[in-house]
Design a protein around this motif. Sequence first.
Motif, PDB file in Angstrom:
ATOM      1  N   VAL B 516     -31.337  -4.002 -11.352  1.00  0.00           N
ATOM      2  CA  VAL B 516     -30.258  -5.194 -10.675  1.00  0.00           C
ATOM      3  C   VAL B 516     -30.801  -6.001  -9.406  1.00  0.00           C
ATOM      4  N   LEU B 520     -35.652  -8.776  -5.227  1.00  0.00           N
ATOM      5  CA  LEU B 520     -34.776  -9.063  -4.049  1.00  0.00           C
ATOM      6  C   LEU B 520     -35.086  -8.230  -2.757  1.00  0.00           C
ATOM      7  N   ARG B 522     -33.829  -5.663   0.458  1.00  0.00           N
ATOM      8  CA  ARG B 522     -32.672  -4.995   0.959  1.00  0.00           C
ATOM      9  C   ARG B 522     -31.753  -4.378  -0.683  1.00  0.00           C
ATOM     10  N   ARG B 523     -32.982  -3.647  -1.311  1.00  0.00           N
ATOM     11  CA  ARG B 523     -32.625  -3.499  -2.777  1.00  0.00           C
ATOM     12  C   ARG B 523     -31.448  -2.453  -2.813  1.00  0.00           C
ATOM     13  N   ASN B 524     -31.455  -1.303  -1.924  1.00  0.00           N
ATOM     14  CA  ASN B 524     -30.552  -0.266  -1.931  1.00  0.00           C
ATOM     15  C   ASN B 524     -29.170  -0.751  -1.603  1.00  0.00           C
ATOM     16  N   LEU B 525     -29.088  -1.906  -1.008  1.00  0.00           N
ATOM     17  CA  LEU B 525     -27.703  -2.641  -0.700  1.00  0.00           C
ATOM     18  C   LEU B 525     -27.112  -2.968  -1.760  1.00  0.00           C
ATOM     19  N   LEU B 526     -28.014  -3.708  -2.380  1.00  0.00           N
ATOM     20  CA  LEU B 526     -27.467  -4.188  -3.899  1.00  0.00           C
ATOM     21  C   LEU B 526     -27.317  -3.092  -4.744  1.00  0.00           C
ATOM     22  N   THR B 529     -23.828  -1.242  -3.862  1.00  0.00           N
ATOM     23  CA  THR B 529     -22.584  -1.968  -4.150  1.00  0.00           C
ATOM     24  C   THR B 529     -22.616  -2.034  -5.694  1.00  0.00           C
ATOM     25  N   PHE B 530     -23.630  -2.380  -6.382  1.00  0.00           N
ATOM     26  CA  PHE B 530     -23.515  -2.580  -7.946  1.00  0.00           C
ATOM     27  C   PHE B 530     -22.997  -1.210  -8.434  1.00  0.00           C
TER      28      PHE B 530
END
Lengths: 612, 612
Positions: B516, B520, B522-526, B529-530
């Motif tokens: 997902v 992008l 800060r992948r771990n934040l996305l 949250t996903f």
Amino acid sequence: MIQLFDGAMGTMLQAAGLPNGSAPEQFNLEHPEAVTAIHRRYVESGSAIIETNTFGANPIKLAHYGLADQVEAICQAAVQAARAAGNADTLIAGSVGPTGKLIAPLGDLAFDDAYAAFRRQIAALTAAGVDYILIETIIDIQEMRAALLAAKDVTDKPVICQLTFEADGRTVTGTDPATAAILLDAMGADVIGANCSLGPAQLLPIVKAMAAVTRKPLSIQPNAGMPVLVDGKTVFPMGPEELATWAPKLAAAGASYIGGCCGTTPEHIQAVRAALTAAGHDVVTRRYPTDFPVRDLPTVTALTSRSQTLYLGPAFPPVLIGERINPTGRKALAAEIRDGNWLTVKKEALGQVRAGAQILDVNMGVPGIDQPAAMANAITELSMLVDVPLAIDTTDAASLEAGLKAYPGRALVNSISAEPDRLREFLPLAKKYGAAVLCLPIAPGGVPETAEERAEIAQRIVDAALAIGLRRQDLLLDPLVLTVAADEQAAKETLGTLRLFRQRFGFPTVMGLSNVSFGLPRRNLLNATFCALALDAGLDAPIMNPYDEVLQDAIAAARTLLGHDRQGQAYSVRYSGWQAPAAGTGTAAAAAGTAGVAVAGDDEGADVLQRI
Amino acid sequence: MIQLFDGAMGTMLQAAGLPNGSAPEQFNLEHPEAVTAIHRRYVESGSAIIETNTFGANPIKLAHYGLADQVEAICQAAVQAARAAGNADTLIAGSVGPTGKLIAPLGDLAFDDAYAAFRRQIAALTAAGVDYILIETIIDIQEMRAALLAAKDVTDKPVICQLTFEADGRTVTGTDPATAAILLDAMGADVIGANCSLGPAQLLPIVKAMAAVTRKPLSIQPNAGMPVLVDGKTVFPMGPEELATWAPKLAAAGASYIGGCCGTTPEHIQAVRAALTAAGHDVVTRRYPTDFPVRDLPTVTALTSRSQTLYLGPAFPPVLIGERINPTGRKALAAEIRDGNWLTVKKEALGQVRAGAQILDVNMGVPGIDQPAAMANAITELSMLVDVPLAIDTTDAASLEAGLKAYPGRALVNSISAEPDRLREFLPLAKKYGAAVLCLPIAPGGVPETAEERAEIAQRIVDAALAIGLRRQDLLLDPLVLTVAADEQAAKETLGTLRLFRQRFGFPTVMGLSNVSFGLPRRNLLNATFCALALDAGLDAPIMNPYDEVLQDAIAAARTLLGHDRQGQAYSVRYSGWQAPAAGTGTAAAAAGTAGVAVAGDDEGADVLQRI
Ligand SMILES: [Zn+2]
Ligand SMILES: [Zn+2]
Ligand SMILES: [Zn+2]
């Protein structure tokens, strides 16, 4: 279909012998036949509505001429002079111009004094038999609000609200046409529009901006072009034929009432009529309400400040409501509010906006103080300081009215439960001041647990609101959340409530997040995760601590994941400074990394806002 | 309705003159009339099914007596001896006991050699005309798997699979009854059960445990109580009447086939029959499949390791699948795998489990190596090291079979697309080895974008799976996710797919999260949250990096918010060491605070698992 106003009166009065330095309104008493003669020329030119010679007939302005006690006599004479000029169809609009003073805090005129002045003039015009009240040439939305409130209180005649905009498309005190139209529509203006200061070319985008946000008829009265100085004299350069070429464009853009302001003459009106007729428009005379076609617009919920409009709802990205202007559990802040010291309130306002808050919740719930005065002062201070709309957070009707009166925008009332006194006292105040209403589905007897129970109570508030004349776009819903520490299904029930609300009502939803984690550790993680889930379930505006970076991160991620961030570009910009941690260091550092929010406030009270 | 087996054979053979140190099976050749006489006593006592004297008639065991070449002759003679004792209704079960050796890596017997030995014996029994294959007294699930696979390959007779459990309720090599029953059911055992080692009191909870997880008939053959030593001799203390009192309890708990093992005699069987009849049970003789009533159980998806069962689906908390045993993009790991060095693989296994992984995904996709051998070795090593179920992640059918064969549990096949060769090669392998299947809705021509397209392709895989005999509880679905950097609606479409899958199929869902956020910052934040949004939308098992604390935090919060954490207690325990930050320091520190996950691995490859 177009209803045609008349053109300018002032220059024709001078031509008819109005002495220099004399009040134009005095001419109604001294030379009514001259006034009638001017009106007659406009009627003969095709004006369906003629405007009384009462532009300055409010007691504040008449006081300059020692005529403050002549308001009623002047209005009476002015209406008679107009009526004498008309034929059987002619309608008469009682002209109400500005006081010439700015309302506090921009100037030193008290809002209540402005209201009283307008109320007296409008009552006099109504008593004299006008068909419309025409509030015109107003450069400040607060003055328009005072006049409109006065009109709604003392007349049953339709009220036309015309503001005056500068070349930058805003009023002198900063209001744009869409923001003004949304607010005036909500407050019950019957016709909304603009006049003076600009020519038709400059007013055309203003008509379009208003037509995009209100279904109310629009009224536009341009000057005869932008003024130019010729030999030290102000001259309006546009002749009748040139002005007339703009009239069909204004009509096509949405104007239903068209007339002329400075520099226009009976010849201009005649040319405008001819041009409109030639363009296929019926130019008619109809009493309000007319059967003019209404623009087909979606029902969209918006709040405004003095200077900007904020949309909420499923079609828009989520909106952050800052919760920190609230003395609950914050002793230092409460003490400042008690002392009338607004320093921390102002710091919180600026800080929250810088941290991304798009609405500020304002709560003045300090026991033992004059809360209505505190609310009025806080709202006044904040409306000067920040451009975001405000939410008035109180359980006290007097404080609510004080805040709403002071606010030069369309505020959010936070909130109205189904308790009978709230419905009875709060709903009419929201209606009167054009505010939006957050419906809190709590009824006498406690907090409902299930989504279905909440929807049923919400329906009762909605029904009561619609019954007193609030509109669907005035209503927002709070799904309520209880802590998962007491009931592990509480958060799921709230998510289900959000989905049910969206399906059954479609109104924007607003909710304080922090209750969900009450009694548990690491509250900001729960709040942040809950916020993301709630945004997916249909929450449009979380009430939150904008300084909470974990929460801000979750919202940034959720916006990107829920389709509000084209190709993740906003997310990329926000976190572009972020670096992947070196191998072996783990990923925790990333969570504390450089977020986009630079402001961090003190955390006193961050967890204490227990709204239910 | 109950089908009655017979009792013990060994002691009666000794009484009939079986020489000490001689193979009991040899008696079939040398004294068939003596064997028939024993069988006849059981038939006369009421046994509906009698068991051939072939318990040790596999070539591995017969080799101890130099009889490895006599398998077919012994089986032929044994079946004849049994047939001669029966009446017209009597059914004959060909007894298949253990090889006496442990399969590698627990012992030195190769799985394929065990399979070959069983295959030869079962083929012989089938050729000799048995009515059932009775695989019995097996102490290791791998040996049972080898025997059952052999039976499914060489006989069309119904196969009864009886394991032997110790007093702690597990087999010698650690398998509990529910885990065994789930696995054997999935592999196609017709009847599942237990015999020997325990008395009826100890077998009763084992029957109950099996009855709770399989609809297959259960077969229980207890010893005559727990053995006691009397004068240095093992004695089974339970007389016929005492044993018989347990038979109705075993029947009530779910046993449809009841017999006796060590220490039981024709008198025991007669008493059991009388007790069952007295308790209202019909004791009958019916060829399989019988019309015995089937237990009404919910259809639940479970995976197993050798020693534990893991349930997945809407009724269960979310399950974490560790993604890190994957050489894609990890050069050092790939090199180790190429060298047959399992150190990092083992470290990743232990580390991921400690970090909360409940399933480990195993990918051996190193170009140029013998991938089937690598997969078999990895699965073997990991099945010894960790108790969690494994997912076999490969696009190579030979590697899939190698892994499935080596695994002493019910693995997850990750994954099967709708491509024709995958359906043709992978689905039968999953069916054969009792694995569950992750359906990946990709068809020739590319990745479908909409939820509806994905559901249609998933339906094709599901139809193909059901058509070859896989069951609904064997199927899991992957909703697919593409990066929001390419299409900002991608994540929303995946969330919609999860909701559509749950509504249309109801199967558990599994998904890799990291796609997902591809491209992008800060992948771990996305990803985190996903993950929370996906869990709410119906994701049952994220495939993820268990060392990612941001992700783990989001999952912990989502579990608590989605009703999987009673009163938030697990969350409270996890974060109880957390301290609120001091006033004025902001909240960012909290995000990097002490999370419950202590293990942090290297981050090489954390972002590289691009599964689609
Ligand atoms: Zn003007
Ligand atoms: Zn036994
Ligand atoms: Zn036995």
